[in-house]
Scaffold this motif. Structure first.
Motif, PDB file in Angstrom:
ATOM      1  N   TYR A 158       0.835  -1.206   0.000  1.00  0.00           N
ATOM      2  CA  TYR A 158       0.000   0.000   0.000  1.00  0.00           C
ATOM      3  C   TYR A 158       0.868   1.255   0.000  1.00  0.00           C
ATOM      4  O   TYR A 158       0.620   2.197  -0.757  1.00  0.00           O
ATOM      5  CB  TYR A 158      -0.943   0.003   1.213  1.00  0.00           C
ATOM      6  N   THR A 159       1.878   1.297   0.864  1.00  0.00           N
ATOM      7  CA  THR A 159       2.761   2.464   0.933  1.00  0.00           C
ATOM      8  C   THR A 159       3.528   2.623  -0.368  1.00  0.00           C
ATOM      9  O   THR A 159       3.708   3.738  -0.867  1.00  0.00           O
ATOM     10  CB  THR A 159       3.731   2.335   2.130  1.00  0.00           C
ATOM     11  N   MET A 160       3.966   1.524  -0.947  1.00  0.00           N
ATOM     12  CA  MET A 160       4.700   1.570  -2.220  1.00  0.00           C
ATOM     13  C   MET A 160       3.831   2.174  -3.320  1.00  0.00           C
ATOM     14  O   MET A 160       4.306   2.971  -4.127  1.00  0.00           O
ATOM     15  CB  MET A 160       5.153   0.162  -2.607  1.00  0.00           C
ATOM     16  N   GLU A 161       2.569   1.837  -3.341  1.00  0.00           N
ATOM     17  CA  GLU A 161       1.670   2.301  -4.394  1.00  0.00           C
ATOM     18  C   GLU A 161       1.179   3.729  -4.194  1.00  0.00           C
ATOM     19  O   GLU A 161       0.816   4.400  -5.156  1.00  0.00           O
ATOM     20  CB  GLU A 161       0.453   1.369  -4.483  1.00  0.00           C
ATOM     21  N   ASN A 162       1.138   4.212  -2.951  1.00  0.00           N
ATOM     22  CA  ASN A 162       0.508   5.498  -2.660  1.00  0.00           C
ATOM     23  C   ASN A 162       1.465   6.591  -2.220  1.00  0.00           C
ATOM     24  O   ASN A 162       1.016   7.668  -1.807  1.00  0.00           O
ATOM     25  CB  ASN A 162      -0.591   5.302  -1.609  1.00  0.00           C
ATOM     26  N   THR A 163       2.765   6.333  -2.292  1.00  0.00           N
ATOM     27  CA  THR A 163       3.776   7.345  -1.979  1.00  0.00           C
ATOM     28  C   THR A 163       4.852   7.295  -3.046  1.00  0.00           C
ATOM     29  O   THR A 163       4.856   6.398  -3.893  1.00  0.00           O
ATOM     30  CB  THR A 163       4.439   7.098  -0.601  1.00  0.00           C
ATOM     31  N   ASN A 164       5.801   8.227  -2.982  1.00  0.00           N
ATOM     32  CA  ASN A 164       6.851   8.184  -3.993  1.00  0.00           C
ATOM     33  C   ASN A 164       7.947   7.163  -3.682  1.00  0.00           C
ATOM     34  O   ASN A 164       8.980   7.153  -4.331  1.00  0.00           O
ATOM     35  CB  ASN A 164       7.416   9.573  -4.292  1.00  0.00           C
ATOM     36  N   PHE A 165       7.697   6.250  -2.735  1.00  0.00           N
ATOM     37  CA  PHE A 165       8.593   5.102  -2.593  1.00  0.00           C
ATOM     38  C   PHE A 165       8.628   4.293  -3.888  1.00  0.00           C
ATOM     39  O   PHE A 165       9.618   3.648  -4.200  1.00  0.00           O
ATOM     40  CB  PHE A 165       8.186   4.217  -1.404  1.00  0.00           C
ATOM     41  N   CYS A 166       7.550   4.368  -4.671  1.00  0.00           N
ATOM     42  CA  CYS A 166       7.530   3.650  -5.950  1.00  0.00           C
ATOM     43  C   CYS A 166       8.570   4.198  -6.929  1.00  0.00           C
ATOM     44  O   CYS A 166       8.956   3.521  -7.876  1.00  0.00           O
ATOM     45  CB  CYS A 166       6.139   3.684  -6.567  1.00  0.00           C
ATOM     46  N   ASP A 167       9.063   5.417  -6.690  1.00  0.00           N
ATOM     47  CA  ASP A 167      10.061   6.033  -7.561  1.00  0.00           C
ATOM     48  C   ASP A 167      11.480   5.913  -7.007  1.00  0.00           C
ATOM     49  O   ASP A 167      12.442   6.258  -7.693  1.00  0.00           O
ATOM     50  CB  ASP A 167       9.748   7.525  -7.752  1.00  0.00           C
ATOM     51  N   ILE A 168      11.622   5.462  -5.763  1.00  0.00           N
ATOM     52  CA  ILE A 168      12.945   5.378  -5.139  1.00  0.00           C
ATOM     53  C   ILE A 168      13.683   4.149  -5.644  1.00  0.00           C
ATOM     54  O   ILE A 168      13.113   3.062  -5.731  1.00  0.00           O
ATOM     55  CB  ILE A 168      12.820   5.349  -3.599  1.00  0.00           C
TER      56      ILE A 168
END
Length: 192
Positions: A158-168
């Motif tokens: 959920y955090t990966m999909e809804n924050t910019n952690f997906c871009d890190i």
């Protein structure tokens, strides 16, 4: 998340113009956290809003690295009559860290970050402890496996999909805010 649509430099400051889902709820003078940095809304035009980052903020954060099209994590200020959900976060970024490792955790992801090792800053409470809190780009997280200048966090899907952690990715520079309780304890120790 908000998307950067324009930036302009004004002497040592940078004006950032963003668009996000709650622009129509914002007012000038409100504070909004951007990758963990609280900035004041100075202009609202159509479906965008503008905030200004001064030199001190740019020196301590990753905001000066942003380019048009980049996404940042945003969070509005907490209402004083609301529930405290998560760790105590001030929106005052302490420094940056660099992602040095990512690894799969059966559907979740472990991210390891490294920050500048500075014994004087550590003495003043700028460090991480196992199961303590740290804020990465404004996302309040629990620390695992800290060393003198690294820490790991586990990110659920959920955090990966809804924050910019997906871009890190490895090499990405992020903003970090250390646990305020550790800073207060360190400061109190100075008066013993």
């Amino acid at each position: 998340m908000a998307t950067l649509v324009r930036l302009s430099r004004n002497e040592g400051n940078i004006d950032f113009t963003f668009t996000c889902s709650f622009v129509d709820e914002l007012k000038i003078d409100q504070s909004v956290s951007h990758n963990g940095v609280c900035l004041t809304v100075v202009k609202i035009v159509d479906d965008t809003y503008t905030v200004t980052a001064m030199q001190e903020t740019l020196l301590r954060s990753n905001l000066g690295l942003l380019e048009v099209g980049d996404r940042v994590n945003v969070e509005r200020s907490m209402l004083m009559n609301g529930r405290l959900d998560g760790h105590i976060v001030q929106g005052h970024v302490d420094e940056t860290a660099t992602c040095i490792d990512m690894r799969d955790a059966d559907g979740s992801t472990y991210f390891t970050f490294e920050y500048k090792q500075d014994k004087e800053m550590a003495r003043r409470g700028y460090f991480t402890v196992d199961k303590g809190s740290v804020t990465v780009n404004g996302v309040s997280l629990t620390v695992c496996d800290p060393t003198e200048n690294t820490f790991t966090v586990a990110i659920i899907p959920y955090t990966m999909e809804n924050t910019n952690f997906c871009d890190i990715k490895v090499g990405t520079v992020v903003n970090i805010e250390f646990d305020i309780l550790g800073k207060y304890i360190a400061r109190l120790q100075e008066f013993k």
